[in-house]
Motif scaffolding. Structure first.
Motif, mmCIF file in Angstrom:
data_model
loop_
_atom_site.group_PDB
_atom_site.id
_atom_site.type_symbol
_atom_site.label_atom_id
_atom_site.label_comp_id
_atom_site.label_asym_id
_atom_site.label_seq_id
_atom_site.Cartn_x
_atom_site.Cartn_y
_atom_site.Cartn_z
ATOM 1 N N ARG A 166 59.294 27.158 65.917
ATOM 2 C CA ARG A 166 58.790 27.490 67.259
ATOM 3 C C ARG A 166 59.816 27.125 68.331
ATOM 4 N NH1 ARG A 166 53.794 26.682 69.908
ATOM 5 N NH2 ARG A 166 52.821 28.694 69.469
ATOM 6 N N VAL A 167 60.341 25.909 68.244
ATOM 7 C CA VAL A 167 61.300 25.454 69.253
ATOM 8 C C VAL A 167 62.565 26.300 69.211
ATOM 9 C CG1 VAL A 167 62.745 23.500 69.963
ATOM 10 C CG2 VAL A 167 60.358 23.121 69.306
ATOM 11 N N ALA A 168 62.961 26.746 68.015
ATOM 12 C CA ALA A 168 64.162 27.567 67.874
ATOM 13 C C ALA A 168 63.997 28.949 68.482
ATOM 14 C CB ALA A 168 64.531 27.699 66.396
ATOM 15 N N VAL A 169 62.768 29.475 68.475
ATOM 16 C CA VAL A 169 62.546 30.870 68.848
ATOM 17 C C VAL A 169 61.913 31.038 70.227
ATOM 18 C CG1 VAL A 169 61.103 32.874 68.252
ATOM 19 C CG2 VAL A 169 62.459 31.730 66.481
ATOM 20 N N MET A 170 61.013 30.119 70.605
ATOM 21 C CA MET A 170 60.187 30.330 71.792
ATOM 22 C C MET A 170 60.750 29.612 73.016
ATOM 23 S SD MET A 170 56.445 29.915 69.929
ATOM 24 C CE MET A 170 55.507 30.280 71.423
ATOM 25 N N ASP A 171 60.674 30.276 74.170
ATOM 26 C CA ASP A 171 61.102 29.641 75.411
ATOM 27 C C ASP A 171 60.015 28.742 75.988
ATOM 28 O OD1 ASP A 171 59.316 31.600 76.124
ATOM 29 O OD2 ASP A 171 60.589 32.555 77.615
ATOM 30 N N ASP A 172 58.794 28.921 75.521
ATOM 31 C CA ASP A 172 57.649 28.141 76.001
ATOM 32 C C ASP A 172 56.700 27.950 74.831
ATOM 33 O OD1 ASP A 172 55.485 26.980 77.234
ATOM 34 O OD2 ASP A 172 54.901 28.765 78.374
ATOM 35 N N THR A 173 56.561 26.720 74.356
ATOM 36 C CA THR A 173 55.692 26.471 73.201
ATOM 37 C C THR A 173 54.257 26.140 73.601
ATOM 38 O OG1 THR A 173 56.398 24.146 73.138
ATOM 39 C CG2 THR A 173 57.595 25.700 71.725
ATOM 40 N N ASP A 174 53.945 26.160 74.882
ATOM 41 C CA ASP A 174 52.577 25.880 75.347
ATOM 42 C C ASP A 174 51.707 27.135 75.327
ATOM 43 O OD1 ASP A 174 53.090 23.204 75.732
ATOM 44 O OD2 ASP A 174 53.647 23.455 77.838
ATOM 45 N N ARG A 175 51.883 27.928 74.304
ATOM 46 C CA ARG A 175 51.115 29.172 74.144
ATOM 47 C C ARG A 175 51.264 29.630 72.700
ATOM 48 N NH1 ARG A 175 54.977 32.969 73.586
ATOM 49 N NH2 ARG A 175 57.000 32.667 74.649
ATOM 50 N N ALA A 176 50.485 30.662 72.351
ATOM 51 C CA ALA A 176 50.655 31.279 71.043
ATOM 52 C C ALA A 176 51.929 32.115 71.028
ATOM 53 C CB ALA A 176 49.448 32.160 70.718
ATOM 54 N N ALA A 177 52.528 32.264 69.875
ATOM 55 C CA ALA A 177 53.727 33.091 69.739
ATOM 56 C C ALA A 177 53.376 34.561 69.859
ATOM 57 C CB ALA A 177 54.394 32.817 68.397
ATOM 58 N N THR A 178 54.289 35.327 70.412
ATOM 59 C CA THR A 178 54.135 36.774 70.469
ATOM 60 C C THR A 178 54.497 37.382 69.118
ATOM 61 O OG1 THR A 178 56.416 37.145 71.162
ATOM 62 C CG2 THR A 178 54.780 36.739 72.908
ATOM 63 N N ALA A 179 54.162 38.658 68.948
ATOM 64 C CA ALA A 179 54.483 39.338 67.691
ATOM 65 C C ALA A 179 55.988 39.323 67.404
ATOM 66 C CB ALA A 179 53.943 40.764 67.711
ATOM 67 N N PRO A 180 56.849 39.636 68.384
ATOM 68 C CA PRO A 180 58.298 39.561 68.096
ATOM 69 C C PRO A 180 58.754 38.152 67.748
ATOM 70 C CG PRO A 180 57.893 40.891 70.048
ATOM 71 C CD PRO A 180 56.596 40.244 69.700
ATOM 72 N N GLU A 181 58.178 37.144 68.383
ATOM 73 C CA GLU A 181 58.560 35.766 68.066
ATOM 74 C C GLU A 181 58.133 35.384 66.656
ATOM 75 O OE1 GLU A 181 58.419 33.886 72.601
ATOM 76 O OE2 GLU A 181 56.611 33.934 71.355
ATOM 77 N N MET A 182 56.967 35.853 66.230
ATOM 78 C CA MET A 182 56.536 35.570 64.862
ATOM 79 C C MET A 182 57.446 36.240 63.846
ATOM 80 S SD MET A 182 52.362 35.388 64.966
ATOM 81 C CE MET A 182 52.041 36.848 65.960
ATOM 82 N N VAL A 183 57.934 37.433 64.170
ATOM 83 C CA VAL A 183 58.888 38.112 63.281
ATOM 84 C C VAL A 183 60.168 37.289 63.162
ATOM 85 C CG1 VAL A 183 60.351 40.151 63.035
ATOM 86 C CG2 VAL A 183 57.938 40.415 63.639
ATOM 87 N N PRO A 204 52.362 18.380 70.493
ATOM 88 C CA PRO A 204 52.400 19.359 71.590
ATOM 89 C C PRO A 204 53.150 20.659 71.299
ATOM 90 C CG PRO A 204 52.675 17.151 72.470
ATOM 91 C CD PRO A 204 52.679 17.006 70.975
ATOM 92 N N PRO A 205 54.354 20.645 70.686
ATOM 93 C CA PRO A 205 55.064 21.919 70.531
ATOM 94 C C PRO A 205 54.382 22.924 69.606
ATOM 95 C CG PRO A 205 56.590 20.077 70.350
ATOM 96 C CD PRO A 205 55.209 19.504 70.277
ATOM 97 N N ALA A 206 53.415 22.461 68.810
ATOM 98 C CA ALA A 206 52.709 23.382 67.908
ATOM 99 C C ALA A 206 51.212 23.415 68.155
ATOM 100 C CB ALA A 206 52.971 22.993 66.454
ATOM 101 N N ALA A 207 50.714 22.626 69.104
ATOM 102 C CA ALA A 207 49.269 22.527 69.320
ATOM 103 C C ALA A 207 48.650 23.856 69.740
ATOM 104 C CB ALA A 207 48.977 21.456 70.366
ATOM 105 N N HIS A 208 49.435 24.721 70.372
ATOM 106 C CA HIS A 208 48.911 26.006 70.845
ATOM 107 C C HIS A 208 49.085 27.127 69.825
ATOM 108 C CE1 HIS A 208 48.009 24.642 74.949
ATOM 109 N NE2 HIS A 208 49.070 23.882 74.817
ATOM 110 N N ALA A 209 49.541 26.800 68.630
ATOM 111 C CA ALA A 209 49.680 27.811 67.584
ATOM 112 C C ALA A 209 48.334 28.038 66.923
ATOM 113 C CB ALA A 209 50.706 27.362 66.552
ATOM 114 N N PRO A 210 47.750 29.209 67.049
ATOM 115 C CA PRO A 210 46.462 29.471 66.388
ATOM 116 C C PRO A 210 46.639 29.643 64.884
ATOM 117 C CG PRO A 210 47.254 31.454 67.475
ATOM 118 C CD PRO A 210 48.217 30.363 67.833
ATOM 119 N N THR A 211 45.539 29.592 64.187
ATOM 120 C CA THR A 211 45.569 29.768 62.735
ATOM 121 C C THR A 211 46.275 31.052 62.353
ATOM 122 O OG1 THR A 211 43.424 28.638 62.654
ATOM 123 C CG2 THR A 211 44.111 29.839 60.677
ATOM 124 N N GLU A 212 46.009 32.110 63.095
ATOM 125 C CA GLU A 212 46.576 33.415 62.765
ATOM 126 C C GLU A 212 48.099 33.396 62.846
ATOM 127 O OE1 GLU A 212 42.467 33.500 63.722
ATOM 128 O OE2 GLU A 212 44.160 32.841 64.981
#
Length: 486
Positions: A153-170, A194-202
């Protein structure tokens, strides 16, 4: 690059062999020839020109497997691995709780990634480059690597206080695939942090899809180990079913007085799940845990000990409550004065700890934080503490069961085909210990102390601990996993 130390030929004579399977001990001689166990039986049937070491007052066991570590960076900086080999550990499982050193290049990292060591260690853009570094400069112990979802998540996302987008998950899927192809045994998560708390199960399921085709496992620091532990466990089991993989419940515990005794409930849930899907757990023998300083943990712990504080270095080794009283602040203000910081939290019940440790699927894992300035004693004493407190002093576990949890059981769960047991042809990861004397010396007050009663440790046939200090041999390997159903 492998160690250039000459190959070992040695007979360990007269020892009581506790072979890692859980079977009753057997007195026999054991021949180490090069990297393997070449014979078990009577030394009169073994080559006459081989040196003999009399271990007749000792137990000979497989080298211990530390099922839960954060040694990713420590392996590179302190290659002798004294905290581990001094307590009989020959293999460490890294990359737990969602945090791995790779793949990530950052000059600054958010908590809890800083638990892995200084930011300068985060210099590996790919998992393969970290594996290559370990192989170019091997440590004294073997490595079973996991890749962390939080790191992805930290490597890919500019903001980890949310769920990842489809391109970020790819992008995270691609990094996970690269890691698995480089040798990662699986993926870990730490949605408690905190950096993964907003990651939903999906998101976890989507990112983890490469685990299916690569036969990887899923290790999880649950979202909640306190009041909402059951829904958190059910989420982890759902992820395991979706990815068709083994679920490892990391450092299984019940946090806070409201949850003391609930291990009966959570272990029953694990038993029920185990009938339908592969599942296991790791644990350590202490009633206290350690991680970054968090207010939710402070408020449910009966005592909080500060392990380090960037803002207030003098707080190291002191109780949070004493610092709060001295400052005349409330707990939230005190935390703000200390942060970023780490802490040890006394929030578990001894009866739960023992019940969890007795569970037939429970492995032993230290969960130590090796770079902490005042670490939890588990970094230096977990395995010898089990042998002292739970085996010798309290009789919670027979010696063969305790060693099985440290060796053969862990090897089976992690797919280590030729380790974890004393068997002819298996790799010579071996520990010799005095059952009457083996003890941890690391305490909460003085945590950096080597154990006693471990008289010898061999990794891939080379002696790495002589009973007093590390030998300087560095024969560790990055291990490969066997097929899950092999």
């Amino acid at each position: 690059m492998r160690s250039t130390t000459p190959a070992t030929r040695l007979i360990l004579a007269g020892g009581l062999l506790v072979d890692g399977s859980g079977a009753a001990p057997l007195r026999a001689d054991l021949l180490i020839d090069g990297e393997v166990i070449a014979a078990i039986g009577d030394r009169r049937d073994m080559p006459a020109d081989v040196p003999v070491l009399d271990v007749s007052d000792c137990i000979v066991a497989p080298g211990f497997i530390d099922s839960h570590t954060h040694d990713d960076g420590y392996l590179l900086v302190h290659r002798d691995m004294t905290p581990k080999v001094s307590q009989g550990i020959t293999t460490v499982v890294t990359g737990n709780c969602g945090i791995s050193l790779a793949p990530l290049v950052r000059s600054e990292v958010p908590q809890p990634l800083d638990l892995l060591g200084p930011a300068r260690l985060f210099r590996f853009a790919t998992f393969q480059s970290w594996i290559d570094a370990l192989r170019a400069a091997p440590a004294a112990v073997n490595v079973v690597p996991l890749v962390g979802h939080t790191t992805l998540r930290v490597a890919v996302m500019d903001d980890t206080d949310r769920a990842a987008t489809a391109p970020e998950m790819v992008q995270m899927q691609a990094l996970l695939t690269e890691a698995l192809e480089a040798g990662a045994f699986g993926m870990s998560t730490g949605t408690f942090y905190p950096p993964a708390a907003h990651a939903p199960t999906e998101e976890i399921i989507e990112v983890g899809l490469p685990l299916r085709s690569h036969g990887g496992l899923y290790a999880t620091h649950l979202r909640d180990e306190a009041d909402h532990i059951v829904p958190a466990m059910e989420e982890a089991l759902q992820i395991g079913r979706a990815l068709d993989c083994l679920v490892v419940f990391s450092h299984h515990k019940l946090a806070g007085g409201n949850n003391h005794g609930r291990s009966q409930e959570t272990l029953a849930l694990i038993d029920q799940a185990a009938r339908l899907q592969p599942v296991c757990l790791d644990c350590h023998p202490y009633p206290a845990t350690s991680t970054m300083l968090r207010l939710d943990r402070v408020r449910i712990a009966r005592r909080t000990l500060i392990t380090w504080s960037s803002a207030m270095p003098a707080a190291q080794g002191r109780d949070f409550a004493d610092i709060q009283a001295e400052l005349g602040l409330d707990d939230e203000q005190t935390l703000e004065r200390l942060a970023p910081a780490g802490a040890i939290y006394f929030l578990m019940d001894e009866a739960d700890v023992e019940r969890i440790m007795r569970h037939p699927l429970a492995m032993v894992g230290s969960d130590g934080l090796p770079f902490d300035q005042h670490p939890h004693p588990r970094q230096w004493g977990t395995f010898t503490n089990v042998l002292r407190t739970l085996v010798r002093e309290r009789g919670v576990l027979p010696i063969e069961t305790a060693i099985h949890k440290m060796t053969g059981l862990a090897a089976r769960h992690y797919g280590l085909a030729d380790r974890g047991l004393l068997r002819v042809g298996y790799r010579a990861d071996v520990v010799v210990l005095d059952p009457a004397r083996v003890t941890d010396r690391a305490t909460f007050e003085q945590p950096v102390q080597a154990s006693e009663g471990i008289s010898g440790v061999w990794v891939n046939g080379q002696r790495v601990w002589d009973g007093q200090c590390a030998t300087g041999a560095l024969p560790g390997e990055v291990l490969s996993r066997a097929p899950r159903h092999a």
